[in-house]
Design an enzyme around this catalytic site. Structure first.
Site, short mmCIF file in Angstrom:
data_model
loop_
_atom_site.label_atom_id
_atom_site.label_comp_id
_atom_site.label_asym_id
_atom_site.label_seq_id
_atom_site.Cartn_x
_atom_site.Cartn_y
_atom_site.Cartn_z
N GLY A 199 -5.81 5.86 4.53
CA GLY A 199 -5.25 4.96 5.53
C GLY A 199 -4.28 3.98 4.92
N SER A 200 -4.23 2.79 5.49
CA SER A 200 -3.23 1.80 5.08
C SER A 200 -3.62 1.10 3.79
CB SER A 200 -3.06 0.75 6.16
OG SER A 200 -4.20 -0.08 6.22
N GLY A 202 -3.55 -2.13 3.29
CA GLY A 202 -4.35 -3.30 3.60
C GLY A 202 -5.83 -2.98 3.74
N GLY A 204 -7.44 -0.16 2.80
CA GLY A 204 -8.00 0.47 1.60
C GLY A 204 -8.28 -0.55 0.51
N GLU A 223 -6.89 6.50 -0.54
CA GLU A 223 -5.54 7.06 -0.60
C GLU A 223 -4.75 6.29 0.42
OE1 GLU A 223 -2.71 8.33 0.81
OE2 GLU A 223 -3.38 10.36 1.24
N CYS A 260 1.35 10.98 4.61
CA CYS A 260 1.32 10.08 3.44
C CYS A 260 2.36 10.50 2.42
CB CYS A 260 -0.05 10.03 2.78
SG CYS A 260 -1.19 11.30 3.28
#
Lengths: 484, 484
Positions: A199-200, A202, A204, A223, A260
């Protein structure tokens, strides 16, 4: 159900599940794939509705999901991933006799997994993190993604059916739902032994911080994406300008730019900048605006572009069409390499079909760029052989900045195989030593254990003298699949 | 020299050193071993003086140090540790052609190493952390341990000589000295990519916290010791009571009790408690008081025992002799398992020759103990075959609590080989996925990288079609040392 109850079931399940043979684990994983296939129609319908992704893509993603389940099933059925290492005893060694020591990988314990909104199937409930953790022998507590709640719940039920049909304890897989607080509490729970996340940055990084601050810190495999730069060079580009421009735009706009490995940064030599810009511009005009996963992501996209529009360093090649509630409108801005180098802000990912085209004056300038570049999942080089040869120093530095270095094609389209590396230096992931795609992903959820002078009858199959699993082992330092 | 200068030299050295062939890295490592051997006399003299350890031990430790250097040299010369994994292209695959993807391990970058006071050679300047990092291809910035400053500086010079003789850049190895602040600054430096540490929980955990709080978090491999419990059972103990008691005391007092694998906890069945206590008591009386590494460690030992003496749960089998400036005086206290379970304080390591003997009523009580037990480097079982059989559930739980499980002998005496695992669940280390002893230690300082469609002539030797290194590789998922 409260978290203590959930984790206590997971921990209890762990103590038996970890000892299941590789072959039975493989049967179980295949049962999950089978259950998903049986429910293909319902899953595709639900996932399309919740993600705005087209049916073809979701059908393909389900195939990818069951394909990777089979890859992990094959891997644990085969068994060599356990890294069995045997140093036999030498009772006659002088001055001291040598003990028998045997080492292998063993699962970490219950794992918390957070799915990704951009892959409602392949990186979500029955996605790579869940399946590689289960393959390693770890129960999974999975937090459903709020962007596709029905799909997640339904697939969770499919997994639980497979658990039941395989005669395994229910605690092997638990699907939970909740908000940010619930996610944090999952990571904080003392019985959790590792975290998988896609995900993002922030979200993670915040889970990483929580996990590191625990009384017992645990690994977090987050990731968090990257801008996946493409470095282009004069000769190669001159020869293939239009097809490369089209490849680039194809990759940039694929899946509404929500991968990603989306290429958000492309370095182009000054001499070709105008021609390439024109070719890209042509291609990008043909790319229609297309729906994003949800309104929040679209909102963030336009906000990020609005911020960039205030920067005088940027020259807009293609401005986005008027802000839309859900559709992404591809955009491209040009910037000089010297300006790009001067501000880290230009390295930030804009999730969606936006790229910065960075125009460089000479190859020496690229060395400065490379040194400055943040960690990436991928870096792509479009150069001919002589250009590769004359840029060895650059390539040497770029290797330090990514997990996968491409010499043709585009970064999107992550192959699921044995050699794939999908992970890279921070901030693309929180653990550069790991991959979240491909067979090696299983090792994230295992740790070594050594048995010293363990009686043969107690030894795990992987370490018995006769090598009943027929796996590749290291015996006295030599690789062999023979018995001892 | 300031840290920026040091790390900039290390980073610069890294970019060339990482590309040195395995065979040349091996030559360099062997040159270090050779230089140490040439200076054996001076090193042994210095290390004995600074550590209070006897000459025989230090001579042996130097042999162990050069022995492990040769192990890593062999490993990198051989090359299979790189985990080369190749998924060849398939241009005919439908619907999309398949790219060629090749994956291998690559070094992390400059590594910061902190040595241990209790092993002035094997876990210090040219110890396992430094050598495995160099073997992986990482330059090392080593902080000399204040407990043996001259030895550390001298060995640092030996390594630098080997660097020079091997024609490598000086930045491959740097020896620095300083206090706590210097250590913290080393870990904080942006160019540092990993940390190796052996020492106390307090220091190791604080370095872990600093590394996790960096803008770019980096891995910390801190081996912080443990109490290495021995679980004893009725039958086995009845048959071998005196020899086992003597083994235990031998291990407890070896090296003044200053090994990370020192057995500080032993579980004994009620029926044998008195007999075992008597046998241990006999043996412990024969163990003389002996010098510790330095006064600070001795001071901590007596302070810890003074604290324990205030606890009414303890029954002292052997109280230490009167507090001494530098000598450790072996000590043993008895406690009931139910009392031990009730307070985590009884799990804390007392560095030196002190053990808690925990008397248990029945094997069911041991399950409670096992669930409560903190992570350990080692756990030892003294049981006969039928007792192992009837305690499968216990063993299953104990596997989750340690990195190495022993079925005979004592935990001290860590074999340096391919199968050794010296590391364990938190708080024995900060990274349960790693070992600080043995061949697998090299992997702590490496990460995977994948090359996609890289031209054959650019590929690293490990990944070329012809397999010029002759290493074991995984091709299309199958292990083979054949060419493609």
């Amino acid at each position: 159900m409260n978290l203590d109850t959930i984790f206590s079931a997971a921990q209890e399940a762990f103590l038996s599940y970890k000892n299941l043979s590789g072959s039975k684990k493989a049967d179980f994983l295949e049962k999950i794939a089978e259950t998903l296939e049986e429910n293909r129609k319902a899953i595709v319908l639900m996932a399309c509705r919740e993600s705005n992704l087209p049916e073809g893509r979701i059908n393909g993603e389900l195939g990818r999901t069951t394909g990777q389940i089979k890859l992990f099933a094959n891997q644990v059925r085969e068994g060599s991933w356990l890294e069995a290492t045997i140093d036999p005893a030498d009772p006659h060694r002088s001055p001291l006799p040598k003990s028998d020591i045997r080492r292998m990988l063993t699962p970490l314990g219950p794992v918390v997994v957070f799915g990704a909104s951009n892959f409602p199937l392949a990186f979500s409930t029955a996605g790579g993190d869940t399946i590689s953790a289960l393959a390693a022998g770890c129960p999974v507590v999975y937090k459903g993604h709020p962007a596709h709640p029905d799909t997640s719940k339904f697939i969770g039920e499919c997994i639980s059916q497979a658990v039941e049909k395989s005669g395994l304890p229910a605690g092997v897989f638990t699907h939970v739902v909740g908000g940010v607080k619930m996610g944090q509490d999952l990571v904080k729970h003392p019985a959790a032994k590792a975290v998988g996340f896609t995900g993002s940055y922030g979200a993670g990084k915040s889970l990483f911080n929580i996990a590191s601050d625990r009384d017992e810190p645990i690994p977090v495999y987050a990731e968090m994406g990257s801008v996946n730069p493409i470095f282009t060079f004069q000769e190669r580009m001159t020869n293939e300008l239009v097809p490369l421009a089209e490849s680039f735009v194809g990759s940039l706009t694929l899946g509404s730019g929500q991968f990603c490995t989306n290429p958000g940064l492309i370095f182009v030599p000054r001499a070709l900048a105008e021609n390439f810009e024109n070719a890209v511009s042509e291609a990008i005009k043909k790319a229609p605006d297309s729906p994003m996963l949800h309104e929040g992501i679209a909102e963030s996209y336009y906000t990020a572009l609005d911020n960039l529009k205030t920067r005088s360093e940027l020259n807009w090649v293609k401005v986005p069409n008027a802000k839309h509630l859900i559709n992404v409108s591809p955009a491209l801005a040009e910037i000089k390499a010297s300006d790009w180098i001067a501000d880290d802000l230009f390295q930030q990912e804009v999730f969606g079909s936006f790229a910065l085209m960075v125009v460089y004056e000479n190859e020496a300038e690229l060395l400065e760029v490379a040194k400055k570049l943040h960690g990436q999942l991928t870096i792509t080089l479009w150069a001919d052989k002589s250009e590769l040869k004359s840029n060895e120093e650059l390539i040497n530095i770029l290797e330090e900045k990514c997990g996968r270095l491409l010499f043709s094609g585009v970064p999107t389209g992550v192959e699921v195989g044995y050699a794939m590396q999908h992970g890279g230096p921070f901030p693309s992931t929180t653990d550069v030593r790991s991959t979240s795609v491909g067979a090696h992903a299983i090792k994230r959820f295992a740790r070594p254990i050594a048995f010293q002078d363990m009686p043969e009858e107690l030894l795990p199959e992987a370490l018995k003298n006769g090598n009943p699993l027929g796996i590749m082992r290291q015996v006295n330092g030599k690789f062999t699949s023979e018995k001892i």
